[in-house]
Scaffold this motif. Structure first.
Motif, mmCIF file in Angstrom:
data_model
loop_
_atom_site.group_PDB
_atom_site.id
_atom_site.type_symbol
_atom_site.label_atom_id
_atom_site.label_comp_id
_atom_site.label_asym_id
_atom_site.label_seq_id
_atom_site.Cartn_x
_atom_site.Cartn_y
_atom_site.Cartn_z
ATOM 1 N N THR A 70 0.824 -1.207 0.000
ATOM 2 C CA THR A 70 0.000 0.000 0.000
ATOM 3 C C THR A 70 0.857 1.256 0.000
ATOM 4 N N ALA A 71 1.906 1.262 0.835
ATOM 5 C CA ALA A 71 2.799 2.426 0.887
ATOM 6 C C ALA A 71 3.479 2.646 -0.460
ATOM 7 N N GLY A 72 3.926 1.560 -1.085
ATOM 8 C CA GLY A 72 4.599 1.669 -2.372
ATOM 9 C C GLY A 72 3.690 2.200 -3.467
ATOM 10 N N ILE A 73 2.483 1.632 -3.564
ATOM 11 C CA ILE A 73 1.547 2.068 -4.607
ATOM 12 C C ILE A 73 1.091 3.499 -4.360
ATOM 13 N N SER A 74 0.857 3.853 -3.098
ATOM 14 C CA SER A 74 0.432 5.215 -2.769
ATOM 15 C C SER A 74 1.491 6.226 -3.198
ATOM 16 N N ALA A 75 2.760 5.923 -2.897
ATOM 17 C CA ALA A 75 3.847 6.832 -3.265
ATOM 18 C C ALA A 75 3.961 6.974 -4.779
ATOM 19 N N ILE A 76 3.873 5.849 -5.492
ATOM 20 C CA ILE A 76 3.975 5.879 -6.961
ATOM 21 C C ILE A 76 2.832 6.684 -7.565
ATOM 22 N N LEU A 77 1.625 6.470 -7.052
ATOM 23 C CA LEU A 77 0.468 7.195 -7.581
ATOM 24 C C LEU A 77 0.619 8.704 -7.412
ATOM 25 N N MET A 78 1.048 9.139 -6.238
ATOM 26 C CA MET A 78 1.153 10.571 -5.991
ATOM 27 C C MET A 78 2.312 11.203 -6.764
ATOM 28 N N TYR A 108 -4.839 5.392 2.216
ATOM 29 C CA TYR A 108 -5.092 3.995 1.873
ATOM 30 C C TYR A 108 -4.676 3.049 2.991
ATOM 31 N N PHE A 109 -3.659 3.460 3.769
ATOM 32 C CA PHE A 109 -3.161 2.567 4.823
ATOM 33 C C PHE A 109 -4.250 2.210 5.830
ATOM 34 N N THR A 110 -5.256 3.075 5.991
ATOM 35 C CA THR A 110 -6.333 2.762 6.939
ATOM 36 C C THR A 110 -7.218 1.634 6.415
ATOM 37 N N TRP A 111 -7.155 1.392 5.094
ATOM 38 C CA TRP A 111 -7.951 0.312 4.509
ATOM 39 C C TRP A 111 -7.304 -1.047 4.721
ATOM 40 N N VAL A 112 -5.999 -1.077 4.947
ATOM 41 C CA VAL A 112 -5.264 -2.348 5.057
ATOM 42 C C VAL A 112 -5.867 -3.243 6.131
ATOM 43 N N LEU A 113 -6.151 -2.670 7.294
ATOM 44 C CA LEU A 113 -6.723 -3.459 8.385
ATOM 45 C C LEU A 113 -8.084 -4.032 8.002
ATOM 46 N N CYS A 129 -14.746 13.737 -0.196
ATOM 47 C CA CYS A 129 -13.613 12.807 -0.080
ATOM 48 C C CYS A 129 -13.443 12.292 1.350
ATOM 49 N N LEU A 130 -13.770 13.136 2.323
ATOM 50 C CA LEU A 130 -13.640 12.710 3.721
ATOM 51 C C LEU A 130 -14.576 11.554 4.053
ATOM 52 N N SER A 131 -15.650 11.380 3.293
ATOM 53 C CA SER A 131 -16.550 10.251 3.555
ATOM 54 C C SER A 131 -15.802 8.933 3.391
ATOM 55 N N TYR A 132 -14.787 8.906 2.547
ATOM 56 C CA TYR A 132 -13.987 7.700 2.354
ATOM 57 C C TYR A 132 -12.990 7.512 3.491
ATOM 58 N N THR A 133 -12.168 8.498 3.744
ATOM 59 C CA THR A 133 -11.103 8.331 4.741
ATOM 60 C C THR A 133 -11.662 8.126 6.146
ATOM 61 N N VAL A 134 -12.723 8.853 6.491
ATOM 62 C CA VAL A 134 -13.310 8.693 7.828
ATOM 63 C C VAL A 134 -13.961 7.319 7.965
ATOM 64 N N ILE A 191 -12.959 4.453 10.814
ATOM 65 C CA ILE A 191 -13.941 3.940 11.760
ATOM 66 C C ILE A 191 -14.089 2.424 11.625
ATOM 67 N N THR A 192 -14.173 1.958 10.389
ATOM 68 C CA THR A 192 -14.379 0.531 10.147
ATOM 69 C C THR A 192 -13.164 -0.285 10.572
ATOM 70 N N SER A 193 -11.967 0.207 10.318
ATOM 71 C CA SER A 193 -10.758 -0.522 10.728
ATOM 72 C C SER A 193 -10.684 -0.645 12.243
ATOM 73 N N ILE A 194 -11.042 0.410 12.955
ATOM 74 C CA ILE A 194 -11.042 0.357 14.427
ATOM 75 C C ILE A 194 -12.055 -0.668 14.920
ATOM 76 N N ALA A 195 -13.246 -0.665 14.321
ATOM 77 C CA ALA A 195 -14.292 -1.610 14.733
ATOM 78 C C ALA A 195 -13.866 -3.052 14.462
ATOM 79 N N LEU A 196 -13.223 -3.290 13.323
ATOM 80 C CA LEU A 196 -12.782 -4.651 12.998
ATOM 81 C C LEU A 196 -11.666 -5.119 13.916
ATOM 82 N N VAL A 197 -10.768 -4.223 14.287
ATOM 83 C CA VAL A 197 -9.705 -4.594 15.229
ATOM 84 C C VAL A 197 -10.310 -5.006 16.566
ATOM 85 N N ILE A 198 -11.292 -4.250 17.027
ATOM 86 C CA ILE A 198 -11.957 -4.582 18.302
ATOM 87 C C ILE A 198 -12.635 -5.945 18.200
ATOM 88 N N TYR A 199 -13.360 -6.187 17.096
ATOM 89 C CA TYR A 199 -14.040 -7.473 16.929
ATOM 90 C C TYR A 199 -13.031 -8.612 16.806
#
Length: 453
Positions: free
Chosen positions: A330-338, A369-374, A421-426, A430-438
């Motif tokens: 994710t870090a690699g692709i994000s850097a290349i894209l930007m 994108y890193f928040t999506w990894v979890l 755009c914030l609807s995506y990142t937020v 939120i979802t990654s935190i909830a999944l970690v807890i579960y």
């Protein structure tokens, strides 16, 4: 008697190496699919026209994504069931489960074909399809739905092979199908002048060939597995487990499609430049989502085999090493894209306003994108052990429902590109935190294997 061998067996060997070797063909296949979609759109847009491009890629694509996407997502359940049975080394049950999966999706495909052919005009009117594209859209959909049974079977058989630890042959056959589809597009559209009908017929023919290759692979099989006609029947124990795991995945896919439709309405309210830029950003970051989904599919199959074999030590290793691999990718692709976004966008469009707006959208989203990894990795792990319902509830609520509420409240108030755009990142956060807890408290490690039920 154990039926696992060294080639497809994911329960032995170094975890990260096995996972990487299994992941690469899946990722390569999804990337090639992205390039195929671009080439397909180029042929339609250049040689048939804008109305044809809208007919093929507008409301028609939305209907296909919702209806076909739901049933294709069901194949995830079969992949987990077959992976666990294969990991447990039960040959007789494995062949029965494979036959059950193919029979179930064949029946679903036949039913969906009839519905799609009959309901295409009504569905297109429901989506307010422009009259100038209606005739072409109906023609495309009806020909496409003639091939839906093959779409169902080829996706199921690809999932079966991945559940058996074979990601190479689905990749190989996908490449053959994509190359054939592009060649037939060129032949039917450019040479024969068949227009939209030519595009649809080319797609169906490529799907038929892809399905034939996959079926041949399964029917010739090995000493481990073989698809036979006598196993092509529905069996309750396998069907229930496949539906239990597959239906939540199908609902999740449909929720994504519906929430994306609602987001598109918000995008449309921001003007033509933003609409074009939003579509352009989707093309430039499509590779990341393809690779991310491939990592999730690889982890699910890996976890299913090892959970079926009772190798919980390798399950835990896969979680840790899968997270590390996905973060690095994710870090690699994000850097290349930007870093490459501006020159790449200027190749795709001469409109500088679209270039700059697209880059702004990417700057708001890509670094997060890193928040999506979890979300990707943990949901894949949970699917692999047979825990499908609650992860889908978490993702459906945290991403799909949250975005709809966000659009109706926050975006409705501010009406800016940033608030959109914030609807995506937020929602990812939120979802990654909830999944970690579960994940930490859900007791998934003690879940009974499918083979023990």
């Amino acid at each position: 008697m154990s039926i696992r061998n060294g080639q497809n067996d994911l329960t032995t060997g170094t975890v990260w190496k096995k996972l990487l070797v299994f992941f690469v063909p899946i990722a390569a296949g999804t990337i090639i699919q992205q390039f195929y979609n671009a080439a397909d759109g180029l042929i339609v847009g250049r040689f048939v026209g804008t109305n044809a491009l809208a007919a093929v890629g507008g409301s028609s694509a939305q209907i296909i994504n919702v209806l076909v996407g739901f049933f294709v997502a069901l194949t995830a359940g079969a992949s987990v069931v077959i992976g666990q049975i294969y990991g447990a080394g039960r040959k007789e049950e494995l062949n029965q489960a494979i036959g059950n999966a193919v029979a179930a999706l064949s029946a679903a495909g036949a039913g969906l074909m009839v519905i799609g052919i009959l309901a295409s005009p009504a569905l297109l009117h429901l989506l307010n399809t422009p009259e100038e594209t209606m005739e072409g859209a109906v023609l495309y959909l009806r020909i496409y739905f003639l091939g839906v049974p093959f779409v169902m079977i080829l996706n199921m058989e690809s999932s079966i092979l991945r559940g058996l630890g074979d990601s190479f042959h689905p990749f190989l056959y996908m490449v053959i199908g994509c190359v054939m589809n592009i060649a037939l597009d060129a032949l039917f559209v450019i040479v024969f002048g068949w227009g939209i009908a030519g595009v649809a017929v080319a797609t169906v023919m490529a799907q038929v060939v892809n399905t034939a290759l996959l079926s041949r692979r399964l029917m010739r099989g090995t000493e481990e597995y073989r698809l036979s006609l006598r196993d092509l029947k529905l069996k309750k124990v396998y069907l229930i487990n496949m539906m239990r795991l597959g239906i939540p995945a199908g609902l999740q896919a449909s929720m994504y499609s519906i929430s994306n439709m609602i987001i598109q309405v918000a995008v449309n309210s921001l003007g033509t430049v933003v609409v074009a830029s939003w579509a352009m950003s989707g093309k430039t970051d499509g590779i990341y989502w393809a690779v991310s989904n491939a990592m999730g599919a690889a982890i699910t199959s890996f976890i299913a085999q090892n959970h079926g074999a009772g190798r919980m030590d390798r399950v835990k290793q896969c979680v840790r090493q899968g997270l590390i691999m996905d973060f690095v990718i994710t870090a690699g692709i994000s850097a290349i894209l930007m870093l490459t976004a501006i020159p790449l966008l200027r190749i795709l469009t001469p409109d500088e306003a679209v270039v700059q707006t697209t880059y702004t959208i990417m700057a708001y989203i890509v670094p997060f994108y890193f928040t999506w990894v979890l979300v990707e990795v943990l949901s894949a792990v949970l699917r692999g052990v047979g825990d499908a319902f609650y992860p889908v509830v978490i993702i459906g609520t945290g991403i799909c429902l949250f975005r709809v509420i966000w659009i109706l409240t926050v975006f409705s108030h501010f009406g800016t590109l940033l608030s959109l755009c914030l609807s995506y990142t937020v929602s990812w956060t939120i979802t990654s935190i909830a999944l970690v807890i579960y994940y930490r408290k859900g007791g998934w490690m003690t879940r009974r294997r499918i083979v023990d039920r």
